[in-house]
Structure formats: C-alpha cells, structure tokens
Write an enzyme that holds these catalytic residues in place. Structure first.
Site, PDB file in Angstrom:
ATOM      1  CG  ASP A  67      -0.461  -0.388   2.590  1.00 41.25           C
ATOM      2  OD1 ASP A  67       1.056  -0.412   2.601  1.00 41.25           O
ATOM      3  OD2 ASP A  67      -1.107  -0.681   3.424  1.00 41.25           O
ATOM      4  CG  ASN A 136      -9.112  -0.999  11.526  1.00 41.78           C
ATOM      5  OD1 ASN A 136      -8.256  -1.675  11.165  1.00 41.78           O
ATOM      6  ND2 ASN A 136      -9.664  -0.121  11.005  1.00 41.78           N
ATOM      7  CG  HIS A 138      -6.026  -1.762   8.461  1.00 38.72           C
ATOM      8  ND1 HIS A 138      -6.221  -0.495   9.150  1.00 38.72           N
ATOM      9  CD2 HIS A 138      -4.572  -2.100   8.568  1.00 38.72           C
ATOM     10  CE1 HIS A 138      -4.966  -0.059   9.444  1.00 38.72           C
ATOM     11  NE2 HIS A 138      -4.161  -0.967   9.062  1.00 38.72           N
ATOM     12  CD  GLU A 143      -8.893   1.330   7.274  1.00 40.46           C
ATOM     13  OE1 GLU A 143      -8.705   0.367   8.182  1.00 40.46           O
ATOM     14  OE2 GLU A 143      -8.196   2.343   7.340  1.00 40.46           O
TER      15      GLU A 143
HETATM   16  C1  GLP Z   1      -0.738   0.368   8.724  1.00 37.98           C
HETATM   17  C2  GLP Z   1      -0.452  -0.273   7.388  1.00 37.98           C
HETATM   18  C3  GLP Z   1      -0.697  -1.704   7.519  1.00 37.98           C
HETATM   19  C4  GLP Z   1       0.039  -2.133   8.693  1.00 37.98           C
HETATM   20  C5  GLP Z   1      -0.767  -1.832   9.843  1.00 37.98           C
HETATM   21  C6  GLP Z   1      -0.258  -2.029  11.186  1.00 37.98           C
HETATM   22  O1  GLP Z   1      -1.800   1.239   8.829  1.00 37.98           O
HETATM   23  N1  GLP Z   1      -1.007   0.175   6.077  1.00 37.98           N
HETATM   24  O2  GLP Z   1       0.004  -2.623   6.462  1.00 37.98           O
HETATM   25  O3  GLP Z   1      -0.063  -3.630   9.082  1.00 37.98           O
HETATM   26  O4  GLP Z   1      -0.746  -0.033   9.844  1.00 37.98           O
HETATM   27  O5  GLP Z   1       0.739  -1.262  11.629  1.00 37.98           O
HETATM   28  P1  GLP Z   1       1.753  -1.450  12.930  1.00 37.98           P
HETATM   29  O6  GLP Z   1       2.603  -2.643  12.575  1.00 37.98           O
HETATM   30  O7  GLP Z   1       2.449  -0.261  12.830  1.00 37.98           O
HETATM   31  O8  GLP Z   1       0.823  -1.572  14.101  1.00 37.98           O
END
Ligand code: GLP
Length: 242
Positions: A67, A136, A138, A143
């Site tokens: 992404d 959440n 995702h 989302e």
């Molecule tokens: C972001 C990314 C995701 C990631 C998620 C969790 O929003 N788009 O790909 O897995 O957050 O992030 P973290 O690893 O910092 O908890």
C-alpha cells in the site's frame, strides 16, 4: 495455518527474517509482497544483517508493496516509498528497479489501481506476502467494510487508522485521508502469507481474526480461507487466544 508463538518482538523479528530468507534461498528471483508499519521494522533489520554477513543475496528479488498513502510523494518522509528505502532497500542489494510501490502522486486514481494490479500480474504473482495487522483488523489498508474489495483500490482511511498512524506525522491533520492498497483478492492470491503480530494492543483483534467468523468487518479474518498462512505472534499478542 501454522502459528508460531514466540516470546517477544525480537524473537518474532528473527523468525520472520528466517522465513523470508528461506523463501529467497529457495527461489532467488522470488516476488516478495512487503509491508510497512512498525511491526516489520525488526524483520527488515535482521534481513539487512543477513545480507551484510553474506548469507543472503537480493540481486534477483522482485518486490511489490501492499500500500501507499495517496497524495504524498516518495521523497516525503511519511511515504511508504521512503519507509522501504530507509528500512530495507538501502541496506541490501535489491535493485530499486525491481521494487514496486503504488504511486501516491498519480492523479489518475483508477489508472493507478489498474497499473499496479497489472504490475503484480506481470511479475507472475506474489510468492510470499508479508502482512502486519491493523488494530481494527485491516490488512494493507483494507479497512473494515461490508464486502471484501478484490483488487488494488483507493480507500478512505478509517478514523481509527488515522489515529493509530498519526504518531508518524506532526499531527493527525497531516495524515493523508486516502491510500492505495492491494485488494483482499490480490493478497489472497499470494502463494504464501506471513502475518506478524506483536503486542498486547493486538491481542483481541488477533483472536477475532484467527478464531472469529470470516467477515469483511474484520478483514484479516479472510486469511482463515488461505491454504498457506504462517502467523508469528509474540506472547503479548497471543494473550487472548486461549
Ligand atoms: C498500517 C499499514 C498496515 C500495517 C498496519 C499495522 O496502517 N497500512 O500495512 O500492517 O498499519 O501497523 P503497525 O505494525 O505499526 O501496528
């Protein structure tokens, strides 16, 4: 689904790097699906160490990232392009021309989604997709929704995601409101998926994702339907599993 329960973040990072390294050793020109967020940072550090010690060669590896924020350029320190350079690409011998990330600056939103999907197809699909888990549920930036988006698309970020990701920005106002993300179908087509989950803040959503109903309200729950998923979770993230 194989679940590795490890003591802490550092063990998680070592094991994830071992699995990615195994993939590269088995298929030197593999297509890695890569992720951002704080969870894979330690994994990337371990991969860079394996490269520096001469144990791993990225010269034939291709990559596609999950992404990217919409509306910020690659030289912006908060772009995922910048993140990947800083955390992995500049520390190993991957050819930057073999790395792919959605172009957050493309004003043609639909065109960018079609272009990115065709890049993945032209590489022959993803051998191993690395994933983190949003609070959440995702994955990528898919989302919670009333359906599973199939292909790469542009999403409006959930308020909770903006809140969670504002720690990287000067303020919540500066977090982009939209992002490009691979779709759930794009992710599910990966031949192997590696999900990393760390910390007590993820315990509830990890249980819902792995043990709850498969529903687009918890996007990661779709992974229950994938035939080759490895989960690495630390003790804190596993706390709600029994
Ligand atoms: C972001 C990314 C995701 C990631 C998620 C969790 O929003 N788009 O790909 O897995 O957050 O992030 P973290 O690893 O910092 O908890």
């Amino acid at each position: 689904m194989r679940i590795y329960r490890v003591p802490d973040y550092s063990a998680l990072s070592r094991k994830a790097a071992d699995i990615l390294a195994a993939q590269i050793l088995m298929k030197p020109d593999c297509v890695l699906g890569l992720a951002t967020g704080s969870t894979p940072v330690g994994t990337y550090r371990n991969l860079a160490e394996k490269y520096k010690s001469g144990d791993l060669d990225f010269s034939h590896v291709r990559s596609v990232n999950l992404d990217e924020y919409r509306g910020i350029a690659g030289d912006n320190a908060n772009s995922y392009y910048y993140f990947m350079n800083e955390n992995l690409f500049h520390h190993v011998n991957i050819h930057l021309s073999n790395t792919n990330i959605p172009d957050g600056t493309n004003p043609d939103t639909d065109g960018e989604c079609i272009r990115y999907e065709s890049v993945i197809r032209s590489l022959g699909g993803i051998d191993l997709q690395l994933l983190g888990l949003g609070h959440n549920g995702h994955i990528g930036f898919n989302e919670p929704a009333d359906h599973f988006p199939v292909r790469t698309h542009c999403v409006d970020l959930a308020d909770s995601t903006i809140e969670a990701n504002k720690r990287f920005f000067a303020s919540a106002d500066e977090v982009p409101r939209q992002a490009y993300t691979m779709g759930i179908g794009t992710i599910m087509k990966a031949r192997k998926v590696l999900l990393l989950v760390s910390g007590e803040g993820k315990a509830d959503i990890l249980r819902k994702s792995l043990c709850g109903p498969v529903t687009p309200a918890v996007p990661a729950s779709v992974l229950q339907l994938h035939s080759d998923v490895i989960v690495i979770a630390d003790e804190a993230a596993m706390a709600a599993m029994e």
